[in-house]
Structure formats: structure tokens, C-alpha cells
Design a protein around this motif. Sequence first.
Motif, PDB file in Angstrom:
ATOM      1  N   GLY A 140     -58.033  22.675-104.127  1.00 42.94           N
ATOM      2  CA  GLY A 140     -58.867  23.464-105.027  1.00 42.94           C
ATOM      3  C   GLY A 140     -58.033  24.278-105.997  1.00 42.94           C
ATOM      4  N   ALA A 164     -60.265  17.697-103.738  1.00 40.75           N
ATOM      5  CA  ALA A 164     -60.694  19.000-103.210  1.00 40.75           C
ATOM      6  C   ALA A 164     -62.077  18.895-102.587  1.00 40.75           C
ATOM      7  CB  ALA A 164     -60.680  20.045-104.327  1.00 40.75           C
ATOM      8  N   TRP A 165     -62.968  18.179-103.243  1.00 44.13           N
ATOM      9  CA  TRP A 165     -64.328  18.007-102.729  1.00 44.13           C
ATOM     10  C   TRP A 165     -64.313  17.258-101.399  1.00 44.13           C
ATOM     11  CZ3 TRP A 165     -67.510  13.369-102.998  1.00 44.13           C
ATOM     12  CH2 TRP A 165     -68.833  13.600-102.632  1.00 44.13           C
ATOM     13  N   SER A 219     -57.521  21.758 -98.151  1.00 39.96           N
ATOM     14  CA  SER A 219     -58.695  21.945 -98.998  1.00 39.96           C
ATOM     15  C   SER A 219     -58.458  23.068-100.006  1.00 39.96           C
ATOM     16  CB  SER A 219     -59.905  22.253 -98.116  1.00 39.96           C
ATOM     17  OG  SER A 219     -61.052  22.433 -98.877  1.00 39.96           O
ATOM     18  N   TRP A 220     -57.925  24.178 -99.535  1.00 40.38           N
ATOM     19  CA  TRP A 220     -57.621  25.315-100.406  1.00 40.38           C
ATOM     20  C   TRP A 220     -56.588  24.927-101.460  1.00 40.38           C
ATOM     21  CZ3 TRP A 220     -52.948  27.851-101.147  1.00 40.38           C
ATOM     22  CH2 TRP A 220     -53.011  29.005-101.920  1.00 40.38           C
ATOM     23  N   ARG A 265     -58.077  23.040 -93.571  1.00 36.54           N
ATOM     24  CA  ARG A 265     -58.509  24.172 -94.397  1.00 36.54           C
ATOM     25  C   ARG A 265     -57.474  24.471 -95.479  1.00 36.54           C
ATOM     26  NH1 ARG A 265     -60.738  27.327 -89.583  1.00 36.54           N
ATOM     27  NH2 ARG A 265     -58.525  27.690 -89.314  1.00 36.54           N
ATOM     28  N   ASN A 293     -62.800  19.389 -98.647  1.00 38.02           N
ATOM     29  CA  ASN A 293     -63.713  20.466 -98.278  1.00 38.02           C
ATOM     30  C   ASN A 293     -64.843  19.950 -97.392  1.00 38.02           C
ATOM     31  OD1 ASN A 293     -64.477  23.245 -98.466  1.00 38.02           O
ATOM     32  ND2 ASN A 293     -66.193  22.558 -99.725  1.00 38.02           N
ATOM     33  N   LYS A 336     -63.078  22.476 -88.771  1.00 31.62           N
ATOM     34  CA  LYS A 336     -61.898  22.217 -89.574  1.00 31.62           C
ATOM     35  C   LYS A 336     -60.661  22.797 -88.915  1.00 31.62           C
ATOM     36  CE  LYS A 336     -63.797  21.867 -94.112  1.00 31.62           C
ATOM     37  NZ  LYS A 336     -63.539  22.035 -95.497  1.00 31.62           N
TER      38      LYS A 336
END
Length: 162
Positions: free
Chosen positions: A14, A143-144, A10-11, A7, A147, A2
Motif C-alpha cells: 500500500g 496491495a489489494w 500488505s502495508w 500484514r 490485504n 493475518k
Amino acid sequence: MKSPTLRFESWLAGLWAGIIVGVGAVSAPSLFAVLERAQAGTGAGRIFAVEALVSLAIAVVLFVLERGRVRDRIEKGEKLSAMSGPLLLVLAALFLTVFGHFALTPMIQSAKAGQPTPLSFGALHGISAALFWLKGLLVMLLAWRLNAAQDPPAGLASVAQA
């Protein structure tokens, strides 16, 4: 592997999903459990207004980052669509935020004040709640997906899609 951008995306997705769940499943119902209905409604309205503004900001940041990440991959020779799945999820969640905050909320306030509206307060509130939770599902899916996504190693062109 990643990239730092992936990253962070993704964070951030989330975090956005957590905000939506925290507001919709914890904060707003808690107000109605401890306050009079009118006070709770006013408080919940304010919380949802703040959530909408935070959602707008996060969606814009995610849009810019995802668009740049996909553009970089295309420039490296990957066969990708400029409209990645995560980008479409961000746009859908952004649309639901704008529609809910700037179209439905004023109609809900008008109906609550007794002014004529195309639908009743209850119907508008139900539509608003359904769209809010649809946005939550889209953001959780975003988010999924982010990730689970992997950027290909530098220098290698891939035909896999994000």
C-alpha cells in the motif's frame, strides 16, 4: 487470520502504491505547473529516479517476504504453487521498474540531448509513462490482493491459494 508478515507485506504494498501515485499524479505534474519546462523536466527526472530506487528496494523486500511466506505454507502441507499471484505481481512491477529506469530513461536522455535513438523523445516518453502507470496498477492490485489474503490457522492444511 493475518500473520504479521502478511500484514507487513500488505502495508508495504500500500505504501508503494501511494508513492507511485504521489510521484506520478502529484509531484511531477506540480513541477510542470510552476517551473519552466526544462527545470520541471530535470526535477521530474530526479523524482522518478528516486522513485525507481525506492521501488527496487520495496520490490526486493516484498519478494523475499512473499517467497518465505509461501514456502512456509507449502512446508506446512498446503498445496500451493511456489509462484503465488502476489509474487508474480511483485516480479512484474520489479521488471517494469528495472526496464524503465535502466533501459528507457537513458534512451529518453539521449533523445532529449539530440542524439540518435530508435524512437523519438515523445514516443519514448509515452512508453515510459504507460509502463509507469502499468506498474502502478500492478502494485495497487498487489496491495489489494495482500490485504484480502488470509493465512490459514496454524496446523491446518488448506488447498486455497494465496
